[in-house]
Design a protein around this motif. Sequence first.
Motif, PDB file in Angstrom:
ATOM      1  N   HIS A   1     -26.972  27.634 -74.106  1.00 54.56           N
ATOM      2  CA  HIS A   1     -27.893  28.620 -73.536  1.00 54.56           C
ATOM      3  C   HIS A   1     -27.899  28.505 -72.016  1.00 54.56           C
ATOM      4  CE1 HIS A   1     -29.805  30.368 -77.120  1.00 54.56           C
ATOM      5  NE2 HIS A   1     -29.398  29.252 -77.686  1.00 54.56           N
TER       6      HIS A   1
ATOM      7  N   CYS B   1     -31.403  26.797 -79.462  1.00 57.70           N
ATOM      8  CA  CYS B   1     -32.484  27.582 -80.048  1.00 57.70           C
ATOM      9  C   CYS B   1     -32.712  27.129 -81.483  1.00 57.70           C
ATOM     10  CB  CYS B   1     -32.183  29.081 -79.962  1.00 57.70           C
ATOM     11  SG  CYS B   1     -30.849  29.629 -81.038  1.00 57.70           S
TER      12      CYS B   1
ATOM     13  N   HIS C   1     -28.050  30.764 -84.663  1.00 61.68           N
ATOM     14  CA  HIS C   1     -27.175  30.812 -83.481  1.00 61.68           C
ATOM     15  C   HIS C   1     -26.806  29.399 -83.034  1.00 61.68           C
ATOM     16  CE1 HIS C   1     -26.701  30.842 -78.981  1.00 61.68           C
ATOM     17  NE2 HIS C   1     -25.812  31.756 -79.322  1.00 61.68           N
ATOM     18  N   CYS C   2     -27.782  28.484 -83.060  1.00 59.71           N
ATOM     19  CA  CYS C   2     -27.499  27.067 -82.794  1.00 59.71           C
ATOM     20  C   CYS C   2     -27.565  26.341 -84.133  1.00 59.71           C
ATOM     21  CB  CYS C   2     -28.460  26.515 -81.750  1.00 59.71           C
ATOM     22  SG  CYS C   2     -28.103  27.151 -80.084  1.00 59.71           S
TER      23      CYS C   2
HETATM   24 ZN   LIG Z   1     -28.926  29.254 -79.802  1.00 62.91          ZN
END
Ligand SMILES: [Zn+2]
Length: 419
Positions: free
Chosen positions: A168, A177, A181-182
């Motif tokens: 990020h 996050c 996504h992570c």
């Molecule tokens: Zn993320």
Amino acid sequence: MPLCAQISCLNASRNIRIGLVSQGLPDTWKIEPSSGFIEIFDQNKRQSVYSGKAAEIVITAMKGGKMKVAVDARKSLYYFSNELLFSAVGRPPINLKVRAGGRKSFSYRGSIAIFPQSGGLRGVNVVDIEDYLKSVVPSEIFNRAPDAAQQAQTIAARTYAIRNLSRHSDKDNFQLCDKVHCQVYSGIAREIKAASKAVIETAGKILIYGNSPANTVYHSNCGGYIIDSRAAWKGASVPYLIGHFDGISGHKPFCYYGKLIKTNSLKGKLPAPQKKIRIAQLSSAAKASTHKNFGHRVGMCQDGAIGMAAIGYGFRQILAFYYPGTQLATMRYAVPTGKPVEDRPIVVASLPQTTPVSLAAPPNPTQVNALRRSGKTRKPGSIKGALRQISENGSGYTAVGLRKLFWTPGEPGISRNIY
Ligand SMILES: [Zn+2]
Ligand SMILES: [Zn+2]
């Protein structure tokens, strides 16, 4: 030279910042310290702004990118535009129950940072990476997986986190996050005993290749063959993300056993663990098109890891098998002073010296028939003999590959039913 001096990632801080992105950017955050006492710290001015009794703190967004803090509705404390850090203090258990806007509450270890962002308030959990993993690992693996599989999964997740710490931007003001996504992270509620144990047992361990954390990708079930990262995503070759048979010559794939264990349907015995595992490498282009539910099939096969653990392999062997050529290293924060940081290189799984088998274009039935007709097979007329003949002409691993293959002339590749 010790690894810790060469590899800067091993020096990463133990505390990481997880953006609570799944909570959005609400106007208010409510925080309840489990201990009944809170310490509020102004991160920019580096000073404490409140320390004392508190049942509930309400942080509200104000005009002009400021925020108001109310302690137990007794009084509104101050207006701030700086990030504030909220930490429970006092007797354990020390954690914070957090509610964003009108959503349901979550409990987190560590501290919560709140700052104005894009008209709302961003919440960030500042947490020990080891505590973070206790919540992440159960979301990523079958909860009743045997210890070694939990440990391998934990090391893969820790490596992934360390590798992605700068994913990020600085503007986000957090490192990872809490979404897919992570890595999916929802605090204490998701923790289970088995995963927490695996986190403690593998404290600080990550997989490295060269001077960087390895790309420890994993998927749920490969169907019997791991594929090369190039076959899945194109791109450059990754030496430890190669295509290979998910098992040992003459046996069913590890994920076959893993799946039986998950579904409590194992009948009969598991094979005995072997001291050395030879990896039966496939061509880099080998790719089957038929497994749509099994994920990308690159790196660690999770059902395979469960199968290996049940057979009796340890986490080092599992990781060596799925990420061959990588090495285990320990984050500096987890190393008692004076002890070496690096682990011995993994040697338990070795790559074959033979030509890779191509799954993309397996010998077709015409070839087999030609061999049969030529009468050069050991048992003329026998398909098995013909396959053996092909394997002897080619690599020593072809036989294994072919035994597991059921091709059709119109659609070469791995069939749906390789078990
Ligand atoms: Zn993320
Ligand atoms: Zn598999």
